[in-house]
Design an enzyme around this catalytic site. Sequence first.
Site, PDB file in Angstrom:
ATOM      1  N   GLU A 170     -71.819   1.398 -71.429  1.00  0.00           N
ATOM      2  CA  GLU A 170     -71.586   1.778 -72.819  1.00  0.00           C
ATOM      3  C   GLU A 170     -72.729   2.633 -73.390  1.00  0.00           C
ATOM      4  OE1 GLU A 170     -68.761  -1.912 -74.344  1.00  0.00           O
ATOM      5  OE2 GLU A 170     -70.878  -1.921 -74.881  1.00  0.00           O
TER       6      GLU A 170
ATOM      7  N   GLU B  87     -63.287  -3.385 -69.627  1.00  0.00           N
ATOM      8  CA  GLU B  87     -63.592  -4.593 -70.388  1.00  0.00           C
ATOM      9  C   GLU B  87     -62.513  -4.842 -71.432  1.00  0.00           C
ATOM     10  OE1 GLU B  87     -67.358  -4.863 -72.307  1.00  0.00           O
ATOM     11  OE2 GLU B  87     -68.490  -4.107 -70.601  1.00  0.00           O
TER      12      GLU B  87
END
Length: 659
Positions: free
Chosen positions: A153, A305
């Site tokens: 991320e 995710e």
Amino acid sequence: MPDLSTATRGRILFGGDYNPEQWPEETWQEDVRLMKAAGVNSVTLGVFSWSKLEPRPGEREFGWLDRLMDLMHDNGIGVVLATPTSSPPPWLGHLHPDTLPVDQDGRTEHWGGRQHFSHSSATYRRFAAAITEDLAARYGGHPALTMWHINNEYCTYDWSDEAAARFRVWLQRRYGTLDALNSAWGTAFWSQGYGDWAEVHTPRHAHYMKNPTQVLDFRRFTSDMLLECYLAERDIVRRATPHLPVTTNFMPLWSGQDAWRWAEEEDVVSVDIYPDPRDPLGAQQGALVQDMTRSQARGPWMLMEQAAGPVNWRGVNHPKPRGLNRLWSLQAVARGADAVCFFQWRQSRQGAEKFHSGMVSHAGEEGRTYQEVKQLGAELALLAPKVMGSHTVNDVAILHDWNAWWAGAQDGRLSGQVDHADVLTSWHRALWEAHLTADFAHPDHDLTPYKVVVVPQLYLLTDTAIDKLLAYVRQGGTLVSGFLTGIADEDDRIRPGGMDARLRALFGIRTLHEWWPLDAGEHTECESAPGGFRGTLWSEEIEATEDAVTEAAYKGGELDGMPAILRRGRAWYLSTLPEPHALRELLARIAHDAGVRPALAGLPDQVEAVHRGDLLFLLNHSREAVTVEVPGPHRDLLTGQTGTDRLTLGRYGVAVLER
């Protein structure tokens, strides 16, 4: 080049982030037993393990990871191995403060959380490369390894002096001379002219509004610096394992990365999706991110995710009701995912995310969460032979560009109520509720495969992009544009007339006299032949050309009788944002006239129908059972049942039909 199929090996990847370093080793055997029972075939290791792998500068402790890699391989579970560089160990920041990012107020961001690294720091990059080199050398030949996951991320901003030095180099490459930079930034305004490159800095805290083009370039620069970090580590692992794919995970619709550009550098495009289970439009938010990710991947993609239950970062963190996790997971498969993974495998007992759910919750094996995970794993195994590698073909494209988002978000804009992401979501919602699936596209992409192209809002458009829109309509395409499109060029310079002249001619706008933004909660009445509606967020004082058709006009107020929706041929322009039902009906009518049809006619409001290859996915986003008319014989791959004419979907029910 390797792609997702290299890692899937004929299976839908199913699993998630596994952080066994948080647990005693006797737990690992129990984890493997539960993974196998649930059909888990892939785990991601090492995302936040830098201090475990390198407890002190230059030291390496790989023994625990060796045992884990062997354990996974012995049990038929593949490993997506991460570089741990998103969360440097405390010693790096302590010994090398230059590796820490600095915020726009000049304050250093310290360790103790995560993502505490300066993307511009040469020291950080050196240590990140070293640990990546050693991981690649040690595990590149390990039979458990199926894919590389770089960092995690990417989302770090940095206003430090070292970032400023790199920013100046980036600007010199972009503009060449100070004269060109001064022209692009419009520095004649407020006496901002630069006479020496050393005067140029990152846009730190200022007394009043910052130069908007400087801020725009800083956002471009930040995306590029993070991309440089990714590419450096990607190239290291690619040299060691050219046969294996490499990815890094995007965050959903995050403003900090130009994901179109990033996707071109990934073998696998992956994303993290966390809709709020209490949000009545959570399914639509998921569909938007899935559509965007599939479009960036130009094929199958990876759900890296999602949460099996509650997250830990909302004001109130609600669990997912029974069946919702399965529904949203299969929605991702319907929209092109060949990998369905979670953060994380086992719920943490300590740390900042101990209340963030895992596939194995604090309730353990008997808990509802794990039992639902087992069901999902079995169903994904059933679907894999039929869906793997298949594509979704759509007739509608939604245009989106990060540069337009960045430029339109400046402090000095006309309305803080107008948010690019919200407007984009509103248009996607209208299509989703009309049961029309859509791709996303960059304005520079080839648009000819699409019957309809919608532009929710592209404040900034290059000349090339405008020419492509004009050519698309000339070649028979239908274009529908929202307000504040084509206002500025790539340097955020307002185009003469308040909108590019070519676009004004395309839409039938003689003169755009004035913008009239609306206050929060304010609306404007509009009347049209199909029926009146309310316009929200925005309105405009427009004078139309003689060959344009006013499809809807403002009623009352300063703009009484002026065009709210204008059409010239196959080009439509909306100078307001119609309320949701009106926008849905308008886009559905335009799409129908252009020959676009839903995957299935006559669907109940809460049922989503998506074609993937030859399969039809039906997803019930309601807590109530619904009956769906399905013409012709069909077989549900999930149940094996056959039928004709109709089927019933229970609460949060899913059917995957083969005709």
